[in-house]
Design a protein around this motif. Structure first.
Motif, PDB file in Angstrom:
ATOM      1  N   GLY A  76       0.831  -1.204   0.000  1.00 37.95           N
ATOM      2  CA  GLY A  76       0.000   0.000   0.000  1.00 37.95           C
ATOM      3  C   GLY A  76       0.860   1.244   0.000  1.00 37.95           C
ATOM      4  O   GLY A  76       1.906   1.276   0.653  1.00 37.95           O
ATOM      5  N   ILE A  77       0.427   2.258  -0.725  1.00 35.56           N
ATOM      6  CA  ILE A  77       1.190   3.509  -0.783  1.00 35.56           C
ATOM      7  C   ILE A  77       0.278   4.712  -0.632  1.00 35.56           C
ATOM      8  O   ILE A  77      -0.781   4.790  -1.243  1.00 35.56           O
ATOM      9  CB  ILE A  77       2.019   3.619  -2.087  1.00 35.56           C
ATOM     10  N   LYS A  78       0.714   5.627   0.234  1.00 40.32           N
ATOM     11  CA  LYS A  78       0.105   6.942   0.385  1.00 40.32           C
ATOM     12  C   LYS A  78       1.009   7.947  -0.308  1.00 40.32           C
ATOM     13  O   LYS A  78       2.165   8.133   0.099  1.00 40.32           O
ATOM     14  CB  LYS A  78      -0.005   7.323   1.864  1.00 40.32           C
ATOM     15  N   PRO A  79       0.549   8.598  -1.369  1.00 41.71           N
ATOM     16  CA  PRO A  79       1.407   9.593  -2.018  1.00 41.71           C
ATOM     17  C   PRO A  79       1.517  10.865  -1.177  1.00 41.71           C
ATOM     18  O   PRO A  79       0.771  11.052  -0.205  1.00 41.71           O
ATOM     19  CB  PRO A  79       0.671   9.866  -3.333  1.00 41.71           C
ATOM     20  N   GLY A  80       2.430  11.703  -1.572  1.00 44.25           N
ATOM     21  CA  GLY A  80       2.555  12.990  -0.899  1.00 44.25           C
ATOM     22  C   GLY A  80       1.424  13.930  -1.262  1.00 44.25           C
ATOM     23  O   GLY A  80       0.587  13.637  -2.124  1.00 44.25           O
ATOM     24  N   ARG A  81       1.398  15.051  -0.602  1.00 41.46           N
ATOM     25  CA  ARG A  81       0.317  16.020  -0.766  1.00 41.46           C
ATOM     26  C   ARG A  81       0.251  16.525  -2.210  1.00 41.46           C
ATOM     27  O   ARG A  81       1.261  16.820  -2.829  1.00 41.46           O
ATOM     28  CB  ARG A  81       0.547  17.175   0.205  1.00 41.46           C
ATOM     29  N   GLN A  82      -0.970  16.572  -2.751  1.00 42.40           N
ATOM     30  CA  GLN A  82      -1.293  17.126  -4.077  1.00 42.40           C
ATOM     31  C   GLN A  82      -0.773  16.288  -5.248  1.00 42.40           C
ATOM     32  O   GLN A  82      -0.813  16.743  -6.388  1.00 42.40           O
ATOM     33  CB  GLN A  82      -0.781  18.574  -4.204  1.00 42.40           C
TER      34      GLN A  82
END
Length: 473
Positions: free
Chosen positions: A220-226
């Motif tokens: 699972g990956i959470k990208p950075g903001r925007q």
């Protein structure tokens, strides 16, 4: 640093959707046309584009699996069977399939973003029962890439808890149905881990993609903001939440993230040049005990990174007041979403108490921007000397699968905080982070995982490193 095989292979994905590296490192790896219909998303899409299977073949197989398996784990709250079949038939009639990176791939979407025709519940009985009139931009991008939404997945109320259950239904971990799938993207992680879909949308406010990914043994990956359109609920969890993906393989996650971000370069997994990696196994708070096998999972990831040619050094991450900042923001993160509910009186007792504490924290002015500014400044200084940091994803195996929504506030807070202390700092600062499976707990027999995190803009680096760790798994 990288050997020639790896360097070339990750830049080369042939028409059947399978990398040369996967074939070279695993000679028994089947050609794409021999994969079962439930195989990797990239291979499925390649077969649809080649005409060896049809979108309706793929969707029918996915719906059959969901019908058979979902009752055991409760990953989906809505299955769009009729609509998905109709959309598969429409897709099959298009003449541009060769341009669609996710042609015919069945996907799941977390229930707190809009899917046209489906009520957006956010895990709460107080939510609207009216179908959404239009897709969230993330869903629209998935559809535009040829994906077919087969259903929406379970989550805890307002995404506040690190276990998933609602309305008397407990979402269970496919790797051990006696344990929770995690939260808040627990349904998404369970759907992927059970092989019901190869990729699923999730979103992450204090670890809500990485925590269930680690619990269920998927990537699972959470990208950075925007990087990906947010717009999660009323205020994207006070700006801490990002939309991301869960998948069975890093390459599938990279492909899906490239679609969500509108950046084709993210799908091109490349072995990173020699990285300076910090290995940080201590938790943000001394009050948290870390299971030694979860510490070992991070060390295993560090050893594999070193074997791949990277420079790995034990470090202490400058968490500063991260634990306090998370504790102050967690109760208030759902306030805007709760205020937007048509029936807030139907909120669960644990949630009402949590939000009441959040209102008190806000009223006293205890949440201040400079708290995060100081944390981020320390991390900026740290990353002057490092490219990536590796930590354990969790501190302990996931809690038992039970009706946590019926238990008291204290029990829920302690259960969530004790096993998932490592993820929230990256939401505070809005930097990218991912969870990579790292084997199995020898005593609990549940998955282990390591967390990779880096500064803004490092999504491609994290994906490339994760692919290296995965190929040596």
């Amino acid at each position: 640093m990288h050997d020639d095989l790896t360097a070339v292979a990750w830049e080369s994905v042939d028409d059947d959707g399978v990398t040369d590296a996967e074939v070279a490192m695993n000679p028994s790896h089947p050609p794409a046309d021999e994969y079962p219909i439930g195989g990797p998303a990239a291979a499925l899409a390649a077969r649809v584009r080649a005409g060896t299977i049809t979108p309706i073949d793929v969707v029918t197989e996915a719906l059959t699996r969901i019908s058979s398996e979902n009752r055991k784990i409760n990953a989906f709250t809505v299955v769009r069977a009729e609509q998905a079949r109709a959309e598969a038939l429409e897709l099959a009639a298009r003449d541009d399939l060769d341009e669609l990176p996710l042609a015919g791939v069945p996907v799941a979407v977390k229930q707190n973003i809009a899917v046209a025709g489906v009520p957006m519940r956010a895990g709460s009985a107080g939510s609207s029962t009216q179908p959404e009139p239009a897709d969230h931009p993330v869903v629209a991008r998935l559809r535009a890439a040829g994906a077919i939404v087969v259903g929406v997945t379970a989550m805890p109320e307002l995404g506040l808890w690190a276990t998933t259950d609602e309305d008397g239904t407990v979402t269970r971990n496919p790797r051990d149905v006696g344990r929770t799938a995690g939260g808040s993207s627990g349904g998404a992680a369970a759907a992927v881990a059970a092989g019901l879909v190869p990729i699923a949308h999730g979103n992450d406010g204090l670890g809500s993609i990485r925590v269930p990914a680690a619990a269920c043994g998927v990537f699972g990956i959470k990208p950075g903001r925007q990087v990906v359109p947010a717009g999660i609920g009323a205020d994207s969890w006070a700006g801490m939440a990002e939309n991301g993906v869960l998948a069975t393989t890093v390459s599938d996650a990279a492909l899906a993230l490239s679609v969500l971000a509108g950046r084709s370069d993210l799908a091109e997994l490349r072995a990173p040049q020699r990285l300076r990696i910090g290995l940080a196994v201590a938790p943000p708070s001394r009050l948290v005990r870390v299971d030694r096998h979860w510490t070992a999972a991070a060390r295993t990831a560090g050893a594999r990174a070193a074997a791949a040619g990277h420079l790995v050094e034990p470090v202490e991450l400058p968490y500063g007041d991260t634990a306090l900042a998370m504790a102050l923001r967690w109760p208030s993160a759902g306030l805007a979403d709760a205020a937007a509910l048509p029936h807030p009186e139907l909120l669960q007792r644990r949630t009402k108490r949590h939000l009441a504490l959040g209102r008190l924290i806000r009223r006293l002015g205890l949440v201040r921007p400079n708290q995060v500014d100081r944390i981020e400044a320390g991390l900026v200084d740290f990353f002057e000397n490092f490219d990536v940091v590796i930590t354990p994803t969790l501190a302990a195996p996931p809690p038992k699968a039970k009706q946590w929504s019926g238990r008291g506030w204290t029990a829920n807070v302690l259960a969530s905080a004790r096993y998932a202390p490592f993820t929230g700092v990256w939401n505070l600062v809005g930097w990218p982070a991912a969870s990579v499976p790292m084997g199995t707990h020898p005593e609990a027999h549940t998955p282990l995982a390591a967390q990779l995190a880096g500064p803004p803009g490092s999504e491609a680096t994290l994906l490339g490193l994760a692919a290296q760790l995965e190929l040596t798994n």
